[in-house]
Design an enzyme around this catalytic site. Structure first.
Site, PDB file in Angstrom:
ATOM      1  N   LYS A  20      25.777  40.595 -15.351  1.00 49.46           N
ATOM      2  CA  LYS A  20      26.533  41.825 -15.622  1.00 49.46           C
ATOM      3  C   LYS A  20      26.779  41.900 -17.120  1.00 49.46           C
ATOM      4  O   LYS A  20      27.292  40.953 -17.721  1.00 49.46           O
ATOM      5  CB  LYS A  20      27.875  41.808 -14.879  1.00 49.46           C
ATOM      6  CG  LYS A  20      28.850  42.912 -15.298  1.00 49.46           C
ATOM      7  CD  LYS A  20      30.263  42.610 -14.875  1.00 49.46           C
ATOM      8  CE  LYS A  20      30.855  41.409 -15.569  1.00 49.46           C
ATOM      9  NZ  LYS A  20      31.132  41.635 -17.017  1.00 49.46           N
ATOM     10  N   ASP A 147      35.817  41.210 -11.463  1.00 50.15           N
ATOM     11  CA  ASP A 147      34.485  41.743 -11.721  1.00 50.15           C
ATOM     12  C   ASP A 147      33.601  41.791 -10.475  1.00 50.15           C
ATOM     13  O   ASP A 147      32.473  42.293 -10.546  1.00 50.15           O
ATOM     14  CB  ASP A 147      33.774  40.891 -12.779  1.00 50.15           C
ATOM     15  CG  ASP A 147      34.247  41.195 -14.184  1.00 50.15           C
ATOM     16  OD1 ASP A 147      34.853  42.264 -14.391  1.00 50.15           O
ATOM     17  OD2 ASP A 147      34.018  40.369 -15.083  1.00 50.15           O
TER      18      ASP A 147
END
Length: 300
Positions: A20, A147
């Site tokens: 990410k 996240d």
């Protein structure tokens, strides 16, 4: 423990767990409960970990891969935390044994643990016939880590709040990038301490938000990104001073269009116009710094 190699046998479910990348990261303030509010444009890389699931075996986790040393496989591991969180919310959930091939550096600002946890939820969803937007799965992602929700579908979008507010998926043009980590773990909590916001305090120096654009041009997107920033970059430089020289080197690579830190660090990225230029930059850095983790990739 299952026999070595079971994770490549027939009947095993597998998925990619992509890195990410926070293309932008704006910290707007700190809530009274201590959590920081942020807004971030997130994209996902072609490089990542690999997670396998052997259905209906006893719940557990084994590890391999070049970045697996030092990782724990106890109940605090995010893969197992995600599985347990989903089991608590879905009666009769089928589980299994996981095997993680760890390729991404840890404590590196690219969501390595979060993307692995999200991959576990995807595999369990496939095994149990759950949709990725199932409310139980979404809640399991939320409680596992800030996240994790954005990593479940692993599509570019703007995330905000403490990570739980997700914008619509975006179709970004391909961005040719080099990801670089100098091998220095950076603790997220230390970076936020360096930022120094008190509870209930707004961030007085918050950068401008990313302005979405309808353009499909990578050049226009990069120009738009350059007008935003990562608000955690300055405090991260105080925690890990090596990042200052790393970013300076990225900025001066041939044909680099933009260089920035991802997340709370220490991984940084440089953007280029095409794959040949990014591959050339990666070769240059790898020769100069053979101990660094350097990966040319595509972000989307």
């Amino acid at each position: 423990m299952s026999r070595p190699g079971w994770w490549v046998s027939p009947g095993t479910l597998t998925t990619h767990a992509p890195a990410k990348i926070n293309l932008t990261l704006r910290v707007t303030g700190r809530r009274v409960d201590g959590y920081h509010e942020l807004e971030s444009l997130v994209a996902f890389a072609g490089v990542g970990d690999r997670l396998a699931l052997l259905p209906d075996a006893p719940l557990g986790l084994t590890l391999s891969g070049p970045r697996s040393a030092g990782l724990t496989i106890g109940s605090d591991n995010l893969v197992l935390r995600a599985a347990n969180a989903l089991q608590e919310r879905v009666p009769g959930l089928r589980l299994g044994a996981f095997h993680l091939v760890k390729n991404l550096p840890v404590a590196s600002g690219i969501g390595g643990g979060s993307t692995d946890a999200a991959a576990a939820l995807r595999l369990l969803a496939r095994l149990n016939g759950l949709r990725l937007d199932d409310l139980a799965l979404r809640d399991a992602a939320r409680v596992t880590g800030a996240d994790v929700p954005v990593c479940v579908e692993a599509r570019a979008r703007v995330m905000s709040g403490v990570g739980e507010v997700l914008g619509s998926a975006l179709s970004l043009p391909r961005l040719f990038a080099v990801l670089v980590n100098p091998g220095v773990p950076v603790e997220t909590a230390a970076v936020f301490r360096q930022l120094g916001l008190g509870k209930g305090e707004a961030h007085p120096a918050a950068t401008q938000p990313f302005a979405s654009s309808s353009s499909t041009s990578a050049a226009d997107l990069i120009a738009n990104l350059a007008r935003a920033a990562n608000d955690l970059e300055p405090p991260a430089l105080g925690v890990a001073p090596v990042l200052e020289s790393l970013l300076a080197r990225l900025h001066h690579l041939p044909d680099c269009r933009l260089a920035r830190m991802s997340g709370s660090g220490a991984t940084c990225f440089a953007l280029f116009d095409d794959c040949r230029k990014s591959a050339r930059a990666a070769r240059i850095l790898s020769r100069e710094q053979p101990g660094w983790w350097v990966k040319p990739t595509v972000l989307r």
